[in-house]
Design an enzyme around this catalytic site. Structure first.
Site, short mmCIF file in Angstrom:
data_model
loop_
_atom_site.label_atom_id
_atom_site.label_comp_id
_atom_site.label_asym_id
_atom_site.label_seq_id
_atom_site.Cartn_x
_atom_site.Cartn_y
_atom_site.Cartn_z
N ILE A 119 -105.03 -44.62 -29.04
CA ILE A 119 -104.04 -44.70 -27.97
C ILE A 119 -103.46 -46.11 -27.89
O ILE A 119 -102.37 -46.37 -28.37
CB ILE A 119 -104.63 -44.23 -26.62
CG1 ILE A 119 -105.09 -42.78 -26.74
CG2 ILE A 119 -103.62 -44.37 -25.51
CD1 ILE A 119 -105.65 -42.19 -25.48
N CYS A 120 -104.18 -47.02 -27.27
CA CYS A 120 -103.62 -48.34 -26.99
C CYS A 120 -103.44 -49.21 -28.22
O CYS A 120 -102.46 -49.95 -28.32
CB CYS A 120 -104.46 -49.05 -25.93
SG CYS A 120 -104.46 -48.16 -24.36
N ILE A 121 -104.36 -49.14 -29.18
CA ILE A 121 -104.21 -49.92 -30.41
C ILE A 121 -103.02 -49.37 -31.20
O ILE A 121 -102.16 -50.13 -31.66
CB ILE A 121 -105.50 -49.91 -31.25
CG1 ILE A 121 -106.66 -50.53 -30.45
CG2 ILE A 121 -105.29 -50.62 -32.58
CD1 ILE A 121 -106.43 -51.96 -29.97
N THR A 124 -99.70 -50.26 -29.33
CA THR A 124 -99.42 -51.70 -29.37
C THR A 124 -99.04 -52.15 -30.77
O THR A 124 -98.11 -52.96 -30.94
CB THR A 124 -100.64 -52.48 -28.84
OG1 THR A 124 -100.87 -52.08 -27.48
CG2 THR A 124 -100.40 -53.98 -28.87
#
Length: 175
Positions: A119-121, A124
């Site tokens: 998700i976040c990795i 980003t």
């Protein structure tokens, strides 16, 4: 002073560890690898930025506002000189001053570590590349959580591979 490299630590927060509200598989190992990279970045004089996710609602399953679970884990605790960027979405650039901070420091390449890979990795890293940064991800310092979709259940290792493989194709260098 203009820096070319930055280390961005994404969501290495208490809720992702054993005993937290949303434990990520092997997070202690991820944190150890992240702490090693953090130490090296500090020694090399690279820009270090910590990103901390906080949910919008106290009813969220994890990273609830103003809770210990939403705090950065002790293993990668920021120094007084290391900014902590608060975000509310998976993409660490969305609604934050991350891009402006990197630009003002003259950063052209970023190393992104933390959780969760899927998700976040992922969000980003894709955003960083789209903004023109050279992106490196260190697999051992990124944590994934086992996931299922319909009848298919994936281990954290399978999730990690399923996300890092496509990112390596055109978004990031994977170490």
């Amino acid at each position: 002073m203009t820096l070319q490299n930055a280390l961005i630590l994404v969501d290495i927060q208490n809720d992702y560890f054993t005993g937290g509200l949303w434990p990520v598989d092997n997070m202690a190992h991820v944190a150890t690898a992240a702490a090693d990279l953090l130490s090296k970045a500090r020694q090399d004089g690279d820009l270090v930025l910590h990103v901390r996710h906080e949910a919008a609602s106290p009813k969220s399953p994890f990273f609830r506002p103003a809770t210990q679970g939403a705090e950065i884990h002790e293993s990668v605790k920021p120094t007084e000189n290391e900014p902590v960027i608060l975000k509310h979405r998976p993409n660490s650039f969305h609604g934050t001053d991350l891009h402006a901070r990197l630009q003002s420091a003259g950063v052209t390449s970023v190393t992104i570590i933390g959780a969760m890979t899927q998700i976040c990795i992922d969000a980003t890293a894709r955003a960083a590349r789209d903004l023109g940064y050279e992106v490196t991800l260190v697999a051992a310092a990124c944590g994934a959580k086992a996931q299922s979709f319909g009848e298919v259940a994936l281990t954290s290792e399978q999730v990690q591979a399923a996300f890092l493989g496509p990112l390596e194709m055109s978004y990031a260098r994977i170490i």
